[in-house]
Scaffold this active site. Structure first.
Site, short mmCIF file in Angstrom:
data_model
loop_
_atom_site.label_atom_id
_atom_site.label_comp_id
_atom_site.label_asym_id
_atom_site.label_seq_id
_atom_site.Cartn_x
_atom_site.Cartn_y
_atom_site.Cartn_z
N CYS A 55 -22.05 79.51 51.72
CA CYS A 55 -23.02 80.46 51.18
C CYS A 55 -22.38 81.84 51.05
O CYS A 55 -21.84 82.38 52.02
CB CYS A 55 -24.24 80.53 52.09
SG CYS A 55 -25.46 81.76 51.57
N TYR A 86 -28.08 81.23 39.26
CA TYR A 86 -28.10 80.69 40.62
C TYR A 86 -28.78 79.32 40.65
O TYR A 86 -28.30 78.39 41.29
CB TYR A 86 -28.82 81.67 41.54
CG TYR A 86 -28.87 81.25 42.99
CD1 TYR A 86 -27.72 81.29 43.78
CD2 TYR A 86 -30.06 80.83 43.58
CE1 TYR A 86 -27.76 80.93 45.11
CE2 TYR A 86 -30.10 80.46 44.91
CZ TYR A 86 -28.95 80.50 45.67
OH TYR A 86 -28.99 80.13 47.00
N GLU A 98 -19.91 78.64 45.13
CA GLU A 98 -20.25 80.03 45.42
C GLU A 98 -18.99 80.73 45.91
O GLU A 98 -18.35 80.28 46.87
CB GLU A 98 -21.36 80.12 46.47
CG GLU A 98 -22.69 79.57 45.97
CD GLU A 98 -23.85 79.85 46.91
OE1 GLU A 98 -23.69 80.70 47.82
OE2 GLU A 98 -24.92 79.24 46.74
N ASP A 133 -25.83 73.62 54.99
CA ASP A 133 -25.83 73.83 53.55
C ASP A 133 -25.03 72.71 52.89
O ASP A 133 -23.82 72.60 53.10
CB ASP A 133 -25.19 75.18 53.19
CG ASP A 133 -26.01 76.36 53.69
OD1 ASP A 133 -27.25 76.23 53.76
OD2 ASP A 133 -25.42 77.40 54.00
N TYR A 138 -21.04 74.58 47.85
CA TYR A 138 -20.62 75.10 49.15
C TYR A 138 -19.21 74.65 49.52
O TYR A 138 -18.79 74.81 50.67
CB TYR A 138 -21.61 74.66 50.23
CG TYR A 138 -23.02 75.16 49.98
CD1 TYR A 138 -23.28 76.52 49.95
CD2 TYR A 138 -24.06 74.27 49.77
CE1 TYR A 138 -24.57 76.99 49.72
CE2 TYR A 138 -25.35 74.73 49.53
CZ TYR A 138 -25.60 76.07 49.51
OH TYR A 138 -26.87 76.54 49.27
N CYS A 203 -27.22 84.03 57.09
CA CYS A 203 -25.79 84.32 56.98
C CYS A 203 -25.00 83.06 56.61
O CYS A 203 -24.32 83.01 55.61
CB CYS A 203 -25.28 84.91 58.28
SG CYS A 203 -23.49 85.16 58.32
N CYS A 212 -6.19 80.71 63.04
CA CYS A 212 -5.15 80.41 62.05
C CYS A 212 -3.88 81.14 62.43
O CYS A 212 -3.91 82.32 62.75
CB CYS A 212 -5.62 80.85 60.67
SG CYS A 212 -4.42 80.53 59.35
#
Length: 221
Positions: A55, A86, A98, A133, A138, A203, A212
């Site tokens: 998202c 959208y 997105e 999601d 996504y 969020c 990482c």
């Protein structure tokens, strides 16, 4: 029937919605937090990076809070439909994900640092989803603008895969592809800097908890 498949699946170019030759909406001129222009051309010396990590509301905030980032905007990228909305992207029939466009000053923040933030801010092993999601929009993606970005993205992906595997996690599904030919279409105004306008809004950002490695890609020249 396509919309009701249990497992998300990217459309073919023939299945994708046709779109339109011009945008169906306008885009605000300035960033609500950084007070910088959203759309180019950008000042000389700045560079562009494009990321998809679920998202885009929370993803954009993650980058605009980063030192050295000049502006950010959210949009749709990697698909077939021209100037999508959208609702069209959420239908699964555009092929877009997105995305967040990050315009940054390489003298203040390196592309390698942005990649580290990208990998650590989502789970790149989940395919067509991030957490709750679910959908092709996504999926995880890095759209690179030059050979240096491509090399850095691929090397960081391979290095991160090693530490994810050591942690017992899955295989990275992130697509690393040229931005050329994959137009970034800015999203509607309400989606730009959404979490600045809606501080208690959804969020959706959450990483694997695995760091990482740094120093896995050459610095930009």
């Amino acid at each position: 029937m396509f919309l009701h498949r249990r497992t998300p699946q990217l459309p073919t170019p023939e299945q994708a919605l046709r779109g339109r030759p011009e945008p169906a909406f306008g885009v605000p001129e300035r960033h609500t937090v950084l007070d910088t222009p959203l759309l180019g051309p950008y000042p000389e010396g700045l560079r562009v990076a494009d990321f998809g990590l679920g998202c885009f509301w929370g993803a954009e905030r993650t980058f605009w809070q980063t030192e050295g980032v000049w502006t950010t905007l959210v949009g749709y990228q990697g698909g077939y439909t021209e100037h999508p909305t959208y609702e069209e992207v959420c239908s699964g029939l555009t092929g877009h994900t997105e995305a967040v466009r990050v315009v940054y000053d390489p003298e203040r923040v390196s592309y390698e640092s942005l990649l580290k933030l990208f990998w650590e801010s989502h789970d790149p092993t989940q395919g067509f989803r991030q957490g709750n999601d679910v959908g092709t929009q996504y999926r995880s993606a890095v759209y690179v603008h030059d050979p240096a970005q491509a090399a850095a993205a691929e090397r960081s992906r391979d290095a991160y895969q090693q530490v994810l595997t050591a942690a017992g996690l899955g295989t990275i599904t992130t697509e690393v592809l040229p931005a050329e030919g994959r137009t970034f279409y800015p999203a509607e105004g309400p989606h730009q800097q959404y979490l600045d306008k809606n501080p208690n809004g959804y969020c959706g950002i959450g990483g694997t908890g695995v760091s990482c490695p740094v120093g896995v890609a050459p610095a930009e020249g």
